[in-house]
Design an enzyme around this catalytic site. Sequence first.
Site, PDB file in Angstrom:
ATOM      1  N   SER A   1       1.041  -1.665   0.110  1.00 14.00           N
ATOM      2  CA  SER A   1      -0.241  -0.137  -0.406  1.00 14.00           C
ATOM      3  C   SER A   1       0.990   1.565   0.025  1.00 14.00           C
ATOM      4  O   SER A   1       2.102   1.246   0.661  1.00 14.00           O
ATOM      5  CB  SER A   1      -0.507   0.150   1.623  1.00 14.00           C
ATOM      6  OG  SER A   1      -1.056   1.257   1.669  1.00 14.00           O
TER       7      SER A   1
ATOM      8  N   GLN B   1       0.351  -1.307  -4.981  1.00 16.90           N
ATOM      9  CA  GLN B   1      -0.496  -0.125  -4.756  1.00 16.90           C
ATOM     10  C   GLN B   1      -1.160   1.785  -4.333  1.00 16.90           C
ATOM     11  O   GLN B   1      -0.049   1.850  -3.550  1.00 16.90           O
ATOM     12  CB  GLN B   1      -2.017  -0.622  -3.519  1.00 16.90           C
ATOM     13  CG  GLN B   1      -3.365   0.110  -3.518  1.00 16.90           C
ATOM     14  CD  GLN B   1      -3.012   1.463  -2.385  1.00 16.90           C
ATOM     15  OE1 GLN B   1      -2.067   1.139  -1.230  1.00 16.90           O
ATOM     16  NE2 GLN B   1      -4.161   2.611  -2.855  1.00 16.90           N
TER      17      GLN B   1
ATOM     18  N   TYR C   1      -2.570   5.387  -4.552  1.00 17.74           N
ATOM     19  CA  TYR C   1      -3.360   6.373  -3.539  1.00 17.74           C
ATOM     20  C   TYR C   1      -3.068   7.869  -4.529  1.00 17.74           C
ATOM     21  O   TYR C   1      -1.729   8.565  -4.238  1.00 17.74           O
ATOM     22  CB  TYR C   1      -3.115   6.602  -2.640  1.00 17.74           C
ATOM     23  CG  TYR C   1      -4.112   5.552  -1.828  1.00 17.74           C
ATOM     24  CD1 TYR C   1      -5.790   5.370  -2.054  1.00 17.74           C
ATOM     25  CD2 TYR C   1      -3.650   5.155  -0.452  1.00 17.74           C
ATOM     26  CE1 TYR C   1      -6.282   4.455  -1.093  1.00 17.74           C
ATOM     27  CE2 TYR C   1      -4.393   4.905  -0.074  1.00 17.74           C
ATOM     28  CZ  TYR C   1      -5.683   4.126   0.050  1.00 17.74           C
ATOM     29  OH  TYR C   1      -6.159   3.297   0.405  1.00 17.74           O
TER      30      TYR C   1
ATOM     31  N   THR D   1      -5.689   2.529  -6.941  1.00 18.55           N
ATOM     32  CA  THR D   1      -7.575   2.248  -6.004  1.00 18.55           C
ATOM     33  C   THR D   1      -7.820   3.400  -5.957  1.00 18.55           C
ATOM     34  O   THR D   1      -7.952   4.697  -6.183  1.00 18.55           O
ATOM     35  CB  THR D   1      -6.853   2.286  -4.365  1.00 18.55           C
ATOM     36  OG1 THR D   1      -6.228   1.158  -4.085  1.00 18.55           O
ATOM     37  CG2 THR D   1      -8.265   2.660  -3.815  1.00 18.55           C
TER      38      THR D   1
ATOM     39  N   LYS E   1      -8.830  -1.141  -8.216  1.00 17.88           N
ATOM     40  CA  LYS E   1      -9.241  -1.462  -7.845  1.00 17.88           C
ATOM     41  C   LYS E   1     -10.616  -0.521  -6.672  1.00 17.88           C
ATOM     42  O   LYS E   1     -10.066   0.297  -6.203  1.00 17.88           O
ATOM     43  CB  LYS E   1      -8.073  -1.200  -6.256  1.00 17.88           C
ATOM     44  CG  LYS E   1      -8.359  -2.067  -5.325  1.00 17.88           C
ATOM     45  CD  LYS E   1      -7.365  -2.271  -4.147  1.00 17.88           C
ATOM     46  CE  LYS E   1      -7.762  -3.123  -2.605  1.00 17.88           C
ATOM     47  NZ  LYS E   1      -8.400  -1.853  -1.727  1.00 17.88           N
TER      48      LYS E   1
ATOM     49  N   HIS F   1     -13.638  -1.859  -0.521  1.00 19.97           N
ATOM     50  CA  HIS F   1     -12.890  -1.480   0.393  1.00 19.97           C
ATOM     51  C   HIS F   1     -12.791  -2.156   1.678  1.00 19.97           C
ATOM     52  O   HIS F   1     -12.895  -1.411   2.419  1.00 19.97           O
ATOM     53  CB  HIS F   1     -12.738   0.129   0.003  1.00 19.97           C
ATOM     54  CG  HIS F   1     -11.291   1.006   0.357  1.00 19.97           C
ATOM     55  ND1 HIS F   1     -10.317   1.448   0.062  1.00 19.97           N
ATOM     56  CD2 HIS F   1     -10.285   0.841   1.402  1.00 19.97           C
ATOM     57  CE1 HIS F   1      -9.282   1.683   0.321  1.00 19.97           C
ATOM     58  NE2 HIS F   1      -9.303   1.807   1.397  1.00 19.97           N
TER      59      HIS F   1
ATOM     60  N   ARG G   1     -14.637  -0.021   4.027  1.00 21.05           N
ATOM     61  CA  ARG G   1     -14.546   1.079   5.068  1.00 21.05           C
ATOM     62  C   ARG G   1     -14.693   2.602   4.302  1.00 21.05           C
ATOM     63  O   ARG G   1     -14.588   3.403   4.630  1.00 21.05           O
ATOM     64  CB  ARG G   1     -12.917   0.887   5.012  1.00 21.05           C
ATOM     65  CG  ARG G   1     -12.533  -0.343   5.514  1.00 21.05           C
ATOM     66  CD  ARG G   1     -11.278  -1.046   5.318  1.00 21.05           C
ATOM     67  NE  ARG G   1     -10.126  -0.513   6.219  1.00 21.05           N
ATOM     68  CZ  ARG G   1     -10.009  -0.986   7.433  1.00 21.05           C
ATOM     69  NH1 ARG G   1     -10.596  -1.102   8.314  1.00 21.05           N
ATOM     70  NH2 ARG G   1      -8.665   0.617   7.522  1.00 21.05           N
TER      71      ARG G   1
END
Length: 430
Positions: free
Chosen positions: A144, A165, A167, A193, A287, A311, A314
């Site tokens: 992440s 991953q 962001y 994501t 994702k 998620h 979440r």
Amino acid sequence: MGALTGHDFTRLVRAQLGADLRGLPAAVRSRLSAGGAAADCVNIADLRNLARRRLPLGVFEFVDGGAGDEVTQRRNQADMYELVLMPRVLAGAGRADLSTTVLGQRVSVPLIGSPTGGTGLVHPDGEVALARAVNGGGSIYVLSTAATRTMEDVAGASRGPKWFQLYLGADREVGRVLLKRARELGFSALVLTVDTPAVGARERDQRNRFAERRLTGRTVVEGIRHPRWTANFLRSPRVLSAGVLESAVSEGARGRGSLISDQFDPVLSWKDIAWVQDHWDGPILLKGVLRPEDADHARRLGVAGVIVSNHGGRQFDHAPSALRALPAIVDAVGSDVEVFLDGGIRRGVDIAKALALGARACLAGRSLVYGLGAGGETGASRAMEVLTQELRLALTLMGASGVRDLDRGWLAAASLSRELTWSAPPAPLT
Ligand SMILES: Cc1cc2nc3c(=O)[nH]c(=O)nc-3n(C[C@H](O)[C@H](O)[C@H](O)COP(=O)(O)O)c2cc1C
């Protein structure tokens, strides 16, 4: 064979007791060791219970909780229970083969480690332990952007395949540096994501004042009640850091919270996919997709994979479960795009259900992090092992020869009509 006399019996009992007593210190040590009790856990629910006992409340709830009323989080599992598989008899299928390929990469089991940020709080080895556990289980780990350990730490932790991953925040320089480093360090695919235009309302975290990380009376009490966690925490203050992001952002003075929240960008749109494609020359997966038309849009843009996910409940509460959204997406993208299911995997049979609906593989978040909280790398490895063994047993009992044998023919017709037509009202019972 002669009858057992009273004397023989006493001798046997004495010998057994002696052996048990001699083994007692090692057994107690093993039970009390960080990994020992986790290695004895029978299933993911046991690992979760152990993690709950071992972690301060705020840390456990950060992992365990979801957004709002946690409706979507519950749906992820409730829909798993609802879907019915039909076993075949006398299939002579032999030992079930769990191996498959994911974006051309061979995996021993179709279970990928979901990206989970902040796991250094759960255990100081954090993402390093998770990567080792997932790679050790023969599959792919996704690191992440919000990880506590650095990309270098995780890349060097084990030899197995890893994805990164992202962001993508408004500051494209951060994104550019992250992608460049991930590529250099051998992360072979990018997971973007796309369900985080803002952070979901995690009310358990708000109640626990989790983000503030202030030392309150309650924190102190929780610290005293969990001495092993506290000792780890004091030994490894970096558990609070943003390892991946800090190495990409020059002004290290910014705190972890703002570094991570800067990565949630409400104006991110389909136009930005071109930017990502310009800066990443490997496969890209989106994702957080739940609508078939979004999945189809991704396909038209040349995306290699779609991860059907909410998620873990979440982010947007009241979204459908990932399982319920899956079949329409599989149908929408055909064979051009690999489709993955993420959310609600707590049993090996859950993986079989998702694969029967057309998923290439599944991702698991909490199951592995519960293992991490229960016993570090040993616990996370136990989570991988439990899910793998359960999947193999499920396939054997179903009469399936392997994961590649799974398709919708394994689902009971009743569950198809009730569960899979989520956009239509349920058919009346006759
Ligand atoms: C503690 C925790 C941290 C997470 N951090 C991230 C993250 O940094 N990036 C991301 O894309 N998803 C993150 N997720 C979501 C997971 O990748 C995954 O979608 C979710 O856990 C799947 O549901 P499951 O927990 O039921 O398997 C996180 C989930 C948890 C539990």
